[in-house]
Design a protein around this motif. Structure first.
Motif, PDB file in Angstrom:
ATOM      1  N   LYS A   1      44.999  36.860  47.189  1.00  0.00           N
ATOM      2  CA  LYS A   1      44.023  37.929  46.969  1.00  0.00           C
ATOM      3  C   LYS A   1      42.627  37.400  46.681  1.00  0.00           C
ATOM      4  O   LYS A   1      41.639  37.883  47.243  1.00  0.00           O
ATOM      5  CB  LYS A   1      44.487  38.819  45.813  1.00  0.00           C
ATOM      6  CG  LYS A   1      43.550  39.992  45.552  1.00  0.00           C
ATOM      7  CD  LYS A   1      44.068  40.855  44.408  1.00  0.00           C
ATOM      8  CE  LYS A   1      43.100  42.005  44.122  1.00  0.00           C
ATOM      9  NZ  LYS A   1      43.576  42.846  42.991  1.00  0.00           N
ATOM     10  N   SER A   2      42.507  36.384  45.811  1.00  0.00           N
ATOM     11  CA  SER A   2      41.181  35.869  45.454  1.00  0.00           C
ATOM     12  C   SER A   2      40.504  35.207  46.653  1.00  0.00           C
ATOM     13  O   SER A   2      39.297  35.351  46.861  1.00  0.00           O
ATOM     14  CB  SER A   2      41.293  34.860  44.300  1.00  0.00           C
ATOM     15  OG  SER A   2      42.149  33.784  44.649  1.00  0.00           O
TER      16      SER A   2
ATOM     17  N   LYS B   1      39.320  37.902  49.061  1.00  0.00           N
ATOM     18  CA  LYS B   1      38.084  38.510  48.580  1.00  0.00           C
ATOM     19  C   LYS B   1      36.889  37.624  48.892  1.00  0.00           C
ATOM     20  O   LYS B   1      35.828  38.113  49.323  1.00  0.00           O
ATOM     21  CB  LYS B   1      38.183  38.743  47.062  1.00  0.00           C
ATOM     22  CG  LYS B   1      37.005  39.489  46.463  1.00  0.00           C
ATOM     23  CD  LYS B   1      37.258  39.804  44.995  1.00  0.00           C
ATOM     24  CE  LYS B   1      36.111  40.612  44.405  1.00  0.00           C
ATOM     25  NZ  LYS B   1      36.366  40.932  42.972  1.00  0.00           N
TER      26      LYS B   1
ATOM     27  N   SER C   1      29.334  44.586  47.199  1.00  0.00           N
ATOM     28  CA  SER C   1      30.377  43.573  47.377  1.00  0.00           C
ATOM     29  C   SER C   1      30.050  42.161  46.918  1.00  0.00           C
ATOM     30  O   SER C   1      30.973  41.366  46.707  1.00  0.00           O
ATOM     31  CB  SER C   1      30.775  43.508  48.865  1.00  0.00           C
ATOM     32  OG  SER C   1      31.213  44.764  49.320  1.00  0.00           O
TER      33      SER C   1
ATOM     34  N   LEU D   1      37.185  35.900  40.755  1.00  0.00           N
ATOM     35  CA  LEU D   1      37.773  36.392  41.998  1.00  0.00           C
ATOM     36  C   LEU D   1      39.232  36.810  41.817  1.00  0.00           C
ATOM     37  O   LEU D   1      39.727  37.689  42.537  1.00  0.00           O
ATOM     38  CB  LEU D   1      37.665  35.319  43.096  1.00  0.00           C
ATOM     39  CG  LEU D   1      36.250  35.005  43.589  1.00  0.00           C
ATOM     40  CD1 LEU D   1      36.267  33.806  44.525  1.00  0.00           C
ATOM     41  CD2 LEU D   1      35.642  36.209  44.289  1.00  0.00           C
TER      42      LEU D   1
END
Length: 471
Positions: free
Chosen positions: A252-253, A256, A443, A459
């Motif tokens: 996930k980090s 991102k 973002s 993150l």
């Protein structure tokens, strides 16, 4: 992983940063080479497209010549993704020098478009290696208090390369320009050869004593036990989960970070910066400026260099986000002014004689506001947002993406300019600035003053843990 952030920052803030600056300065010579190859079409394409050119060439040939390094960079970044973790960041950087040198020799003695394309492609391979290895190297040797300044050296020295090639190309023919330029990669190899390797890479290679020596040189002190312990823990944690390119999308980090980098790089290029660089002299000529195209281009890149240098100083003081927001808004206004002027001058009967300076002023305003943020910060973020175990893959992917986007935008510029008029791409770039503003506000995170480990905590969504460690 427990991070002794407060102790380390206060302890190291007063230490000597001399060798960090020296490594940045000598390594950046390779980035000057990149800028010179990227900027070469600005003074040289008008000569090659002239009816008296020694190498017959069409506008389409010229546009492919301009973007050929971006295509070569795709190959280069794949090579770099392998080499940076196998032979090191430093050796990977040194590999670029013979490639740049060979490319200039090919340009100097080319007799056909094919050889020029080959030379530009070879330079692109070196670009891909340099733009993968050097951001990684800088991010790993720099203290958090000056990481923004050192990381911003990449766009600054790229612009310096643009300026140098425009000055040389304005006074010498294509052969002499290439031969003079071939000295720069030789200088890079000689000077950067003596710099230490990244302590991160040395720890990854199980060379703890070498990593300790490297850290002592970069920090200017004998006691680096606290930071060495932190780096060792970070490298060990990353080593527990061997990185792969798929981790960029499954973790996930990392996902991102990929989204942020892809978005900000798209915004950067879709606001026209690289194609304006490629076609700087042509734009000034077609816009009807009273200045000679060579003089205007040199002024353009000189101002760009000064502003990018200023931005590199400001980025650790004001932060990344404020500069990005100001930059994208100002760029949009300047591009809109340029596009509207060109439309009125070309497609209406309105007498614009009294306003002949507008195209130059608009482009100079663009270069000032763009390089205060959008021109420098995306590359800086590229070296900040990814953990060590996937950084090589991330930088490789980013370089491929960059090459594709620059090629697409450059072809878009050439087709729109030739088929519909110069005003169309400028107005399209304006629209992309509006979209970019929304993306930045929603973002892009602020990384000012954070260590690489703190950025990863952010993150991963560990804000509460981060706040506890900072206090």
């Amino acid at each position: 992983m427990k991070i002794t952030i407060g102790i380390e920052k206060s302890k190291q803030h007063s230490n000597s940063d001399f060798h960090q600056y020296l490594a940045t300065l000598t390594g950046s010579i390779a980035i000057i080479c990149t800028g010179m190859h990227f900027g070469w079409p600005s003074p040289s394409l008008p000569l090659l497209l002239d009816e008296n050119s020694h190498i017959p060439m069409t506008n389409s040939d010229g546009s492919w010549l301009a973007v050929m390094p971006c295509m070569g960079a795709v190959v280069g970044c794949f090579l770099a993704a392998y080499f940076v973790d196998k032979i090191g960041r430093k050796i990977s950087m040194l590999m670029t020098s013979p490639l740049y040198f060979a490319a200039w020799i090919m340009v100097a003695y080319s007799t056909c478009v094919g050889i020029l394309h080959g030379a530009r492609f070879l330079a692109g391979i070196a670009d891909g290696i340099a733009f993968t290895a050097f951001p990684m190297y800088l991010g790993e040797i720099a203290h958090s208090s000056i990481r923004g300044l050192l990381g911003s050296s990449i766009p600054v020295t790229t612009i310096l390369g643009f300026l140098l090639i425009n000055i040389i190309g304005s006074y010498f023919d294509i052969t002499s320009t290439a031969l003079l330029s071939s000295v720069v990669p030789i200088l890079h190899f000689i000077m950067f050869f003596f710099m230490p390797e990244s302590p991160y890479y040395l720890l990854m290679s199980k060379k703890e004593e070498d990593a300790k020596s490297s850290l002592k040189i970069f920090r200017g002190v004998d006691d680096v036990s606290v930071e060495l312990s932190r780096l060792s823990s970070a490298v060990a944690e990353n080593a527990e989960t061997t990185g792969s390119i798929w981790d960029l999308f499954t973790v996930k980090s990392n996902r991102k970070a990929v989204f942020i980098i892809m978005g900000i790089r798209a915004v950067q290029q879709l606001s026209g910066t690289t194609v304006i660089t490629f076609y700087a002299k042509t734009i000034f000529r077609d816009a009807g400026s009273n200045l000679s195209s060579s003089t205007a281009a040199i002024i353009y890149f000189s101002i760009q260099l000064v502003v990018a240098t200023l931005a590199s100083i400001l980025v650790d003081k004001t932060g990344r986000r404020p500069l990005l927001i100001f930059s994208i808004i100002g760029s949009g206004f300047a591009l809109a002014t340029e596009g509207i002027y060109i439309y009125i001058q070309t497609y209406t009967d309105i007498d614009m004689t009294s306003f002949h300076s507008i195209p130059v002023i608009a482009l100079l305003v663009y270069v000032v506001v763009f390089n205060l943020g959008m021109g420098t910060i995306p590359l800086l973020l590229l070296g900040e947002l990814f953990p060590t175990n996937v950084k090589a893959f991330a930088l490789c992917l980013a370089d491929i993406y960059f090459g594709i986007i620059v090629t697409a935008v450059s072809k878009f510029f050439q087709i729109m300019k030739d088929d519909f008029g110069m005003h169309v791409p400028f107005l399209a770039f304006t629209a992309f600035c509006v979209i970019g503003l929304i993306f930045i506000i929603t973002s892009v995170p602020e990384t000012k003053g954070k260590t690489l480990e703190e950025i990863q905590m952010y993150l991963r969504g560990e804000e509460s843990k981060l706040e506890k460690n900072v206090t």
